[in-house]
Design an enzyme around this catalytic site. Sequence first.
Site, short mmCIF file in Angstrom:
data_model
loop_
_atom_site.label_atom_id
_atom_site.label_comp_id
_atom_site.label_asym_id
_atom_site.label_seq_id
_atom_site.Cartn_x
_atom_site.Cartn_y
_atom_site.Cartn_z
N HIS A 140 36.41 42.89 25.42
CA HIS A 140 37.27 44.95 24.66
C HIS A 140 38.83 44.00 23.87
O HIS A 140 39.42 43.71 22.99
CB HIS A 140 36.88 45.95 25.44
CG HIS A 140 37.70 46.73 24.55
ND1 HIS A 140 37.37 47.78 23.11
CD2 HIS A 140 39.20 47.32 24.11
CE1 HIS A 140 38.10 48.46 22.84
NE2 HIS A 140 39.44 48.27 23.32
N GLU A 141 39.05 43.84 25.29
CA GLU A 141 40.37 43.15 25.69
C GLU A 141 40.47 41.90 24.90
O GLU A 141 41.88 42.00 23.93
CB GLU A 141 42.02 43.42 27.52
CG GLU A 141 40.80 44.68 27.39
CD GLU A 141 41.92 45.59 26.98
OE1 GLU A 141 43.26 45.54 25.25
OE2 GLU A 141 41.42 46.88 27.03
N HIS A 144 40.73 42.20 21.04
CA HIS A 144 41.87 42.61 20.81
C HIS A 144 42.74 41.18 20.57
O HIS A 144 44.11 41.13 18.84
CB HIS A 144 42.93 43.66 21.57
CG HIS A 144 42.10 45.18 21.41
ND1 HIS A 144 42.44 45.87 19.82
CD2 HIS A 144 42.12 45.42 22.51
CE1 HIS A 144 42.35 46.73 20.30
NE2 HIS A 144 42.12 47.20 21.93
N GLU A 213 40.27 50.17 17.52
CA GLU A 213 40.08 50.03 18.86
C GLU A 213 38.32 50.41 18.51
O GLU A 213 37.29 49.78 19.08
CB GLU A 213 39.70 51.84 19.37
CG GLU A 213 41.51 51.82 19.87
CD GLU A 213 41.50 51.21 21.50
OE1 GLU A 213 40.66 50.63 21.87
OE2 GLU A 213 42.94 50.25 21.38
#
Length: 294
Positions: A140-141, A144, A213
């Site tokens: 997930h990071e 980003h 997100e």
Amino acid sequence: MKRKWERDLGLQGRMLFTMFLLAAVYLFFLAFLSYYGTSQIFIILFIGLFMAAQYFYSDKMVLWTTGAQIVSESEAPQLHGMITRLCAIADLPKPQVAIVRTQVPNAFATGRNQNKAVVAVTTGLMDKLSPAELEAVLAHELSHVKNRDMAVLTIASFLSSVAFYIVRYSLYFGNMGGGRRKEGGGIMLVWLVSIVVWIVSFLLIRALSRYREFSADRGAAVITGQPANLASALMKISGVMDRVPGDDLRKVEGMNAFFIIPAISGSSIMDIFSTHPSVEKRIAKLEKMQQEMS
């Protein structure tokens, strides 16, 4: 093996529309300030200098604020191994790896671009999650990082702050170039418009953050091939957050916009004011993706 990075066209469209509205608000605001006597040169220099500082030093500021420490492969071999593997799949240069020593289970990414990124996790997160769940959070990071979300949101948020402080400065220190603002009611009009612009930009930035997100969740699902692992991690993090001491939560509350889940406990805030979608909505989307991949 690299995986195809499929885009959610609906989500991309909503993000682009939100960014368009935000840009329109800022252009209107700067034009308004210029018309009412605020020097265009001052605005350009003021924004340019602070954007440059924010762009080049935001990662260092975030690491300093959180107390995150960069760790080597010998210090955190499992963490480095996971990130190396995920970067190969996502076709990303490997970021620096950092650890924050706190009970708050969370993670964040920072840095101005893909080559200057840092991915940080807390000791609380590593203690609470299984390896598969931790890998999903790291994915997930990294999503980003791949989407350049840190730069986009930093710039968007910064312009909102600059707009506010330009007006505040002009109200305290005179007309900054003279002009129509000296006429009756001019100062009050500038103040009222600044309030409206700040509120609108605040809500648009929050909406943009929520969309990004969702996009990072989708990216994590694509990278790992297991949306259920991220859904499980989100449930664990959300559940543990309610049991973390209030003092620990308050120490990191300034980083909520960067975290995978805001460090809050107890009552939730309205979705429209939140930087993150609700955990329930995120899990529902991940469960739908899991069904589609099965």
